[in-house]
Structure formats: structure tokens, C-alpha cells
Design a protein around this motif. Sequence first.
Motif, short mmCIF file in Angstrom:
data_model
loop_
_atom_site.label_atom_id
_atom_site.label_comp_id
_atom_site.label_asym_id
_atom_site.label_seq_id
_atom_site.Cartn_x
_atom_site.Cartn_y
_atom_site.Cartn_z
N GLU A 1 -25.90 -35.84 16.18
CA GLU A 1 -26.43 -34.71 16.25
C GLU A 1 -27.22 -34.28 14.92
O GLU A 1 -28.12 -33.70 14.84
CB GLU A 1 -25.43 -33.60 16.45
N ALA A 2 -26.64 -35.08 13.90
CA ALA A 2 -27.61 -34.71 12.56
C ALA A 2 -29.04 -35.33 12.73
O ALA A 2 -29.77 -34.80 12.10
CB ALA A 2 -26.88 -35.65 11.51
N SER A 3 -29.15 -36.21 13.71
CA SER A 3 -30.44 -36.72 13.79
C SER A 3 -31.30 -35.56 14.25
O SER A 3 -32.59 -35.67 14.00
CB SER A 3 -30.38 -37.94 14.69
N ALA A 4 -30.92 -34.92 15.33
CA ALA A 4 -31.72 -33.93 15.97
C ALA A 4 -31.90 -32.77 14.93
O ALA A 4 -33.10 -32.07 14.88
CB ALA A 4 -31.18 -33.44 16.91
N VAL A 5 -30.85 -32.48 14.14
CA VAL A 5 -30.86 -31.32 13.09
C VAL A 5 -31.92 -31.75 11.97
O VAL A 5 -32.73 -30.94 11.65
CB VAL A 5 -29.56 -31.19 12.22
N SER A 6 -32.09 -33.16 11.70
CA SER A 6 -33.12 -33.56 10.71
C SER A 6 -34.50 -33.40 11.22
O SER A 6 -35.53 -32.92 10.60
CB SER A 6 -32.61 -34.99 10.14
N VAL A 7 -34.53 -33.63 12.64
CA VAL A 7 -35.99 -33.31 13.18
C VAL A 7 -36.57 -31.86 13.00
O VAL A 7 -37.52 -31.58 12.63
CB VAL A 7 -35.95 -33.55 14.65
N LEU A 8 -35.33 -31.04 13.23
CA LEU A 8 -35.54 -29.63 12.98
C LEU A 8 -35.99 -29.22 11.62
O LEU A 8 -37.13 -28.56 11.50
CB LEU A 8 -34.40 -28.71 13.46
N TYR A 9 -35.33 -29.80 10.68
CA TYR A 9 -35.79 -29.43 9.22
C TYR A 9 -37.07 -30.20 8.86
O TYR A 9 -37.65 -29.41 8.43
CB TYR A 9 -34.53 -30.17 8.23
N ALA A 10 -37.31 -31.36 9.49
CA ALA A 10 -38.65 -31.76 8.94
C ALA A 10 -39.73 -30.94 9.73
O ALA A 10 -40.69 -30.58 9.04
CB ALA A 10 -38.74 -33.26 9.53
N PHE A 11 -39.50 -30.56 10.99
CA PHE A 11 -40.51 -29.69 11.78
C PHE A 11 -40.69 -28.27 10.64
O PHE A 11 -41.94 -27.96 10.66
CB PHE A 11 -40.04 -29.30 13.02
N ILE A 12 -39.59 -27.64 10.26
CA ILE A 12 -39.77 -26.52 9.73
C ILE A 12 -40.44 -26.79 8.32
O ILE A 12 -41.35 -26.24 7.91
CB ILE A 12 -38.34 -25.86 9.23
N LEU A 13 -40.16 -27.78 7.62
CA LEU A 13 -40.93 -28.05 6.40
C LEU A 13 -42.29 -28.29 6.59
O LEU A 13 -43.10 -27.63 5.80
CB LEU A 13 -40.21 -29.19 5.80
N GLU A 14 -42.80 -29.23 7.55
CA GLU A 14 -44.15 -29.56 7.57
C GLU A 14 -44.91 -28.46 8.45
O GLU A 14 -46.19 -28.33 7.96
CB GLU A 14 -44.18 -30.99 8.24
#
Lengths: 426, 183, 322
Positions: free
Chosen positions: A239-252
Motif C-alpha cells: 500500500e505504501a507504493s500507492a501512497v507514494s503515488v499520491l504524495y508524488a502527485f500532490i507535490l508535482e
Amino acid sequence: MLPIMVGIMFLLLFLGFPMIIPLIAAPLIMMEIYLPDLSQTILAQQMIRGILPPSLLAVPMFILAADIMTYGETASRLVDFVRDIIGHVRGGMAITTSITCTLFGAVSGSTQATVVAIGGTMRPYLLDDGYDDSFTTALIINSSDIALLIPPSIGMIVYGVVSGTSIGELFIAGIGPGVMIMILFTIYCYFYARYHGIKPREKSDWSQRLSSLKKALLAFGFPVIIIGGIYSGIFSPTEASAVSVLYAFILEFFVYRNVSLPEFRDIALSAGMITAVVFILVGVGNSFSWLISFAEIPQQILPPIIGQDPSQTWVLFIIAVAFFLGCMFVDPIVVIMVLTPIFQPYVDMLGIDPVLVGTVVTLQAAIGSATPPFGCDIFTAIAVFRRPYLEVIRKTPVFIAILLFASAMLIMFPQIALFLRDLAML
Amino acid sequence: MIALIRKINEAMKVIEKAVVSYGTITLAVLIIANVIGRNVFRYSLFFVNEINQFLIIIITFVGSSYAAREGRHIRMSAVADLLPKKHEKKLTYIMTAGTFIFMAWLTYISALYIYDLYLSGRTSNLLTIPLWRVWIVVPVGLVLTTIHYLMAFIKNIVEPDVWISFDQKSEYDDLEEVKNDVE
Amino acid sequence: APEAQAQETWSIALEEIEGSVQDAWAQEFKRRVEEETDGEVEVTVYPYGTIGTGMGDLAEAAQTGIVEFSMTSPSVVSGIVPEARLFSLHYLWPDDQEIVADVLATSEAVHGPMADAFNESNLELLSLFPEGWQVWTANEEIRTPEDMDGFQIRVMPDPVLSEQYRNYGADPVQMDYDEVYSGLQLGMIDGQVNPVFAIEEMNFYEQQDYMIWGYTVPYIGGVSAGQSFWEGLSEERREMVRDIAEDLNEYIYEVQSDYNEERMDIILENEPDINIIELEEDEIAQFRELAQDAYEVYFDDVGEVGEEMLEILQQDIEDRLE
Ligand code: NA
Ligand code: NA
């Protein structure tokens, strides 16, 4: 049966067929010849089954997160900071790559995801510093594989269950060899950089470092979120993998405003396609494994080799070789499930510490999956980096030699694995 | 006739791209929703794992067709790369034709398997959806992949140069461009 | 040792590893078959992992004739035979496991409608047997549904099971079996539910402080033959297999009860501080009441035959209790 099967595979491989074909043609032809009464639909079932394990989900997700970060600014801000800190050390960037791959792999639990997430981010910088591409990919693939040794490790869980060994003890025992290999790789990186005249950068001053730290601050949220989230039980490594997608999306998308929605969709397309290319190989690889274990090929080959009255070292040596060879072709988990019971009687009979065996087995699984021709992490690297097969694997031999040296050390000096365990048991 | 085939081909490409990209995005959204559900509302979205498995199958097999179209399936091209153009072309005939045959074989047994599934009425465990309805994407994706290799074979016959797929000649990135990512 | 040269080979695929209850069943089955056919039939046992690792893989292998026999535990084949979710229903069984074994072996519900449901999926149901109570593991004491409020428990993928745990106030979590150990270690889930042998095998107890007997439902194992293989057998051979399967009921009852005891000893030896809790009658009653609602989920799923089977089963159990 086995020689013909391997023969077909290598022939098709060298003729330049897509990797799917050697992996599936061999079992199709073998079943046609040797098991004509069985329905070949089982190969289709096993192909589908091979891509269902939920832990595989981390692969597309980490690819997606890494692609967003490299497409945008997050990755470069992070690496710029790292470069300002240790760029002036000889081999510094290679060493950083190796250590980061090990740590990320340890946490994410997925070697393939590590190849993509860390490899994809660091590779441009390594190339820019003058490392050649083959060294870069070999470094990334092999450092990622140490992940199997460091907890949490699915390979060790499966071994623990099949052999009835304490998983907690296995986890602790994996740390020693994992760290030893990381150190060996670090030393190699240093000498590689020296020998190939890869120049360190000029030392950055503290104001420069401070300014790149400021820029990278939000990007440091990644390790914090991933490691923090997993170890506090908020989400699983997958699940951490999907959370990191979310974080990357928010940042970028919201903060740096570097990636637009259509670009985001294109990145998802590329991540999805790489996933497809790798997973279809994982799938047909599973069909291949199925036939090998159904035909009980290891059961026929191994006992005669071990012999009647083997010594401890001989059994450990055969275990190491068998797991190494098996994992060159087949998924490590399947290899562990099939081979462990075959060796179990010898391990029991000779009183070899099962925790030591588990560590040796997991280490071999790690080496095997980074070894050509069919190591899964090699597939991933080719799919992601889009470079020719031979270029990707050309510089793996030194790394594999280091890993085999580490295996020999482990067999000769079991304390490398066991001292931490013994310490914990006191 | 050719125009019609081209049109269908283009439409398929659009569909494949949409399925693969939105499928991947949906995967991320569902996993995150489940994390939030479990941690914030103490309510696990029990169906998420199952839908994710469906999505992975769909992405893999539709993506396989798209990858074949783009010439992105992994292969060891070392021998072909070393040969002079003339022989490389011959090898490409063998590769595309042989891949077509084995892919067709794999497609056939997958279709049979899905038919078995249809007969057995096997459903997913939680949502109790008949599996064949989703897994049918396996033979569909594979048959499209098969067609792409047939088209690549034809393209190599009718045109000069070496084609690894109908549209693609080369399959590698340029290293200089990768380095440019740095600045 | 077999006297004649084997003329045919039957294989049987297990959901469990070597040294398990299912393995004991299969080994004894092998011995008996080879003995009674004078070695004409040879039996190969495939432990977990060699034929397939996914839920329902083994049943599919038997359906399609890849193997002749396979373990088809109701909870594992429920995607193929939804009627088998009958054995997911909580608080149906008495605490005397011998009665459970006896009812599973003889009930008309099993040999009638349940066997028919297996038949419809090309499986010939040969045997069902208990493998011990499903036990909760946790890091806190659970005695009442109140204690279970918000408790995140990993359960098998089964709508009936999930519904029951939601009714208790728990949050049932879906997770791959291989990931449960690290899930417990990292605190992603609070607990899980499995029979004692699995808790020992998977080392779950290493990560938990409590083992709780809620007496919800025993883990039930099962064996089926592939339909086309079965129909191709002579009447005599079918009779032989059925007789052996019947004889094995008593044997496997002893085995599972010994195994569970041995495994419990191992757990206590390795983790002497683990707290063992057996719910009292009044505590069980609270759970039992909440469990009933989920029965509807099952009936909705399979229709009238579900109610019919349940009635027969309940009657059979009552008869035995008297
Ligand atoms: Na790990
Ligand atoms: Na491999």
C-alpha cells in the motif's frame, strides 16, 4: 526432459524471440511430447495465477510514483541535495545508489519496485558523472536484490513456513549478510570509480548545501512517509507504493506545478505498459515453474548428487547451487517452496541450523533473480531503461562474483548470519 | 479495405491506451481509498483486493498488446544486433513468424481455459463475480498480441529495413537523452 | 512395498505442507490404495506449492484431470462451490469435535445436497473432516463483542465470514496469507483467525499475546476426486476409494487431535507467556446472537438449498447431542 527444455529456451532466446516465447514454448512443447493426456489449459491457469499475488501491485505503483517524480522535479531536488553532500567523495554517487537501493528494497520488500524507483531516479546522475550504462544497471539490479535478505522478507517467510523455522529468527539472521554485501558493494563502487577515473565533483560549500536542502525538504517526505507508514502499521509495503503515488502527485501537481493531468495520464500509460511487459513474463515464468515442479524434476536430479553420506558443507554447497540455478529461471518463491522440502531431510539428519540454511537459501534467491538469462529484475531493468539486453547484463559478473564470495563466506563462517540471532536469543 | 484496417487499428490503439492508463490510475485510487477506510473509518474496503486483481489482469494483457504494437516486449537482441542487415532481416522473419505461432498457441489454450471457467461457474470469492467475465481479457489481449506479430511479419516482407513491430524499427532509448534528464 | 508393477498413477494435491493433517490423510490414503490394489495403483502426493498456490487452484486441477484427487476444503473451494460456505457459518457446531467429525461423515446434508453441489462443478466429494477449532489471536483480551469493537482481524476472503465479523463490531481485513506474519509484526492488523496447527506453522503466535477460543467454527478439510476420472473408474474401484475414505475418518480425527495438541505444546514451549482464553457460555451467547444475521447472506447467495442443508445439519447435531 530438462536438457531439451533448456535447449529450446536458449535457442529461442538467441534467435531474438521476445522472452515470453522461450518461457512458454518450452513447457508447451514438453507437455505436448511427454504429457499428451493432460490439458494444457493448466499452463494458462498458472500464467494468470502467477500475476495475482497482491504484493506484485507494488510494481506498477512504484513505477508510477518514480515516473512522476523523475518527470517532475521531486527526484532532481532530492538527488541534487545528495550530490551536494557527497558528490566530492570518490564513487560517492554509486555508493549512494547502492545504499539507497538496499534500504528502499528492504522497506518496500519488492526488488522490482526498487529497480524502478531508485534505479530510475539515480541512473541519469550516474551516467552524467561518467559511469557507463552497464555498470549502472548492474549496480542497480544487484543492490536491489539485497532487499530479499533484509526484513520484512517474503522469501524468508515462505522458507520459514515450509521448513518450520522461526520467521523472527530468520529475519534477524538476514541482517548480517545483507549489511556485509552492502559493504562489499560499497568497496567495489569506490575502486570502480577510482580505476575508471570517474572524477569526484568539487566540494559544495555549506550555503549551497543549505539551499539545496531547502529545495529538497518536501521531497524528503517520501522516505518519511513510506518508512514511517510501514513501521507504524498504517499501511502495508504494497500500500505504501500507492501512497507514494499520491504524495508524488500532490507535490508535482499542486506544489511544484510541473505535471499536468494529461501528462499524468501519459505517465500512467507508460507505467502500465512496463508492468504488462514484466508481468506477462512473471506469468509465463510461473507456467514454466509449474511444469518443472509437476514433473518432479528436482526430486529426480538432486538426491543422487547429494549422495549417501554427505557432509554438512557439501549439503550447504549443493543447497546454494540448486537455489542459485533455480532462481536464474524461476520465481524465488516458487523455488523455495519446491526445493526446501527436498533438502529438509538432509538438514535434519546432519543437524544443520535451519536458520543458517534459510539465510543461504534467501541469499541464493537474491543472486539468482539478478542473474541472466531469466532473472526477473533484469527484465524490469530492460523494460524501464529501454536498453539492449547485453548492455544491461554486461557488467553483472563482478557483482555476482561478489555475491558468490559472500555466499562462500556465509557457508564457511555461519556466524555472519547467526551472531545477531544468538545475541537476540540471550 | 486497407483504410478500414488502419482505422480499426487506430481505434484499438486508443482503447488500449485508455485501458492501460486509467486502469493503472484506478489501481492507485482504490489502494489509497482502502488505506483511508481502514485507518480513518476503521472500515476495510473488502472488495479492493479482488478488484485490484482484476485490474492487474486487464492491464497486463491489454498492455501486452500495446507493448507488442510499440515493439516493447523484452527480448535478447544480441545475436541479431551483431549480424549484417541482410541476415538480421532473415532472423526477424523467423522471430516474428515463430512468435506469431507460439502466441497463437498460447491464445488457444487460454481461450480453452476461459471456456472451462465459464463451464465451471467459478466466481471470485468476495464479490462472487463469475471469473470468466473478467479473465476473458486474457485470450483477447493475447489474440491482439498475436495479430501484432503477424502484422510485423508482413511488414518485414513488404518493406525494406528491419521491423520489430508494424510501426517500430528500434526499441531502445538514446543514452544522451537520459543524461539530459539531469539538468 | 508394491508387489506388482504399477499400472496407473493417481495423484493427490494438498493445500497444506508436508507433515500437516492433510498430508497425514494423503499418506494413509496412499498406503491403503497401494496395499489394496496390490501395487497396481501408485499414489503420488503433491504438497502445497507444487500444483498451485492460489485458492481454488487445486480444485481446478482435479476438475480438469491434472490430478485425480485434491484437497477441497470448503473455505478454499467456495469460489467454485458457493454452497460450501455453509461451513463458514459461526456457532453451528457443538464444542465436542467428535460429534463434528461424526456429523460431517454421516449427515445427509453432506452426502445429498452438498455432494450434488460439488458434482455440478465436476467434483466428487469424498470426505469432510474437522481439523480443529478456528482460534483468534490478538494482543488484547477479547471476551465479548464489545472487546472486538474496531478490532482489525485478517479473515479468509469469504462474504459470509466478513459479514459475521462486521456484526461482532470487528473490521475484517483482506490480506494474503503470506503477508499476515509481517502484518501482525508491523501492527497493520490487530489479529487473525486460524486453526492451531496453522498458527504454529505460520509462527503467528510469535507476534501475539493471546490465543482465544471463541468456538466459532472448526476448520474443515475436504477431499474430492475429479468427475471425469471418477466416472472412468470401475464400480469396484470406486467402492474401494469410498471405503478407504470412510475408514480414514476415524484415523484423521485422531491425527488432527494429536497434531493440534503437539502444536499447542510447541507454541507453549516457545512462548510460555502466551495467554490462553476459552470463552465462557454467557460470552459465547453474545457472539452467537450477533452471528445469526450473517446466515441471511449465505441464504441469499445459494438459495433454498442453503436453508435445507442447514436444517438437516442442525437436526443431525441435535440428535447426536441427545
Ligand atoms: Na525486504
Ligand atoms: Na528468476
